[in-house]
Design an enzyme around this catalytic site. Structure first.
Site, PDB file in Angstrom:
ATOM      1  N   ILE A  72     -14.618   8.271  59.282  1.00 46.39           N
ATOM      2  CA  ILE A  72     -15.917   8.712  58.754  1.00 46.39           C
ATOM      3  C   ILE A  72     -16.223  10.070  59.369  1.00 46.39           C
ATOM      4  O   ILE A  72     -16.521  10.164  60.567  1.00 46.39           O
ATOM      5  CB  ILE A  72     -17.026   7.686  59.101  1.00 46.39           C
ATOM      6  N   GLU A  74      -9.662   3.531  63.439  1.00 47.47           N
ATOM      7  CA  GLU A  74      -9.406   2.457  64.410  1.00 47.47           C
ATOM      8  C   GLU A  74     -10.694   2.075  65.131  1.00 47.47           C
ATOM      9  O   GLU A  74     -10.995   0.893  65.328  1.00 47.47           O
ATOM     10  CB  GLU A  74      -8.370   2.908  65.454  1.00 47.47           C
TER      11      GLU A  74
HETATM   12  N1  THU Z   1      -8.132  10.108  62.443  1.00 45.03           N
HETATM   13  C1  THU Z   1      -8.259   8.748  62.483  1.00 45.03           C
HETATM   14  O1  THU Z   1      -9.033   8.152  61.731  1.00 45.03           O
HETATM   15  N2  THU Z   1      -7.483   8.072  63.379  1.00 45.03           N
HETATM   16  C2  THU Z   1      -6.616   8.662  64.266  1.00 45.03           C
HETATM   17  O2  THU Z   1      -6.098   8.004  65.151  1.00 45.03           O
HETATM   18  C3  THU Z   1      -6.308  10.085  64.107  1.00 45.03           C
HETATM   19  C4  THU Z   1      -7.285  10.879  63.323  1.00 45.03           C
HETATM   20  C5  THU Z   1      -8.979  10.845  61.489  1.00 45.03           C
HETATM   21  C6  THU Z   1     -10.074  11.649  62.133  1.00 45.03           C
HETATM   22  C7  THU Z   1     -10.308  12.710  61.080  1.00 45.03           C
HETATM   23  O3  THU Z   1     -11.230  12.209  60.131  1.00 45.03           O
HETATM   24  C8  THU Z   1      -8.967  12.885  60.401  1.00 45.03           C
HETATM   25  O4  THU Z   1      -8.187  11.764  60.775  1.00 45.03           O
HETATM   26  C9  THU Z   1      -8.234  14.143  60.782  1.00 45.03           C
HETATM   27  O5  THU Z   1      -8.134  14.270  62.142  1.00 45.03           O
END
Ligand code: THU
Length: 132
Positions: free
Chosen positions: A46, A58
């Site tokens: 988000i 996560e």
């Molecule tokens: N992101 C995640 O949701 N989980 C991770 O472990 C790595 C990064 C998301 C955060 C952001 O919205 C996008 O990926 C790019 O960094």
């Protein structure tokens, strides 16, 4: 080796990935956690126009579960459209460490998957024992 419940967790993570709010990065991530008793919770990333306010998939899944009263976890799956299995970021590794999630299934949209332990993801983690 993926179990049937690992595969179900990956599928749930993929469903939640469709709910990602990622207008800034366009990088969609889904996650799902399974509790020790088998209840599952999903989450997505988000984002926010104030970029650091972004919440990863996560942590969304874990915080949803904890806010429902869950504290014991069996596994977590994370999936994104990455070349290899999607690795969790450092902040999420610290949160997984807090809740002692020992089976983390990193996956991608091509069907690659790798299972790692909490210790492999975050060796020398800071924990409650360091606060005493
Ligand atoms: N992101 C995640 O949701 N989980 C991770 O472990 C790595 C990064 C998301 C955060 C952001 O919205 C996008 O990926 C790019 O960094």
């Amino acid at each position: 080796m993926l179990t049937e419940s690992d595969k179900e967790l990956i599928e749930l993570a993929k469903e939640y990935r469709d709910r990602a709010y990622a207008p800034y990065s366009n990088f969609r991530v889904g996650a799902a956690v399974r509790t020790a008793l088998g209840t599952v919770y999903g989450g997505c990333n988000i984002e926010n126009s104030s970029y650091p306010m972004t919440n990863c998939a996560e942590r969304t899944a874990i915080f949803k579960a904890v806010s429902e009263g869950e504290k014991e976890f069996a596994a977590l799956a994370v999936v994104a459209d990455t070349e290899g299995p999607c690795p969790p970021c450092g902040a999420c590794r610290q949160v997984m460490s807090e809740f002692r999630i020992d089976r983390v299934i990193m996956a991608n949209m091509k069907g690659d998957a790798r299972i790692v332990t909490r210790g492999e993801l975050l060796p020398f983690a800071f924990s409650d024992s360091d606060l005493t």
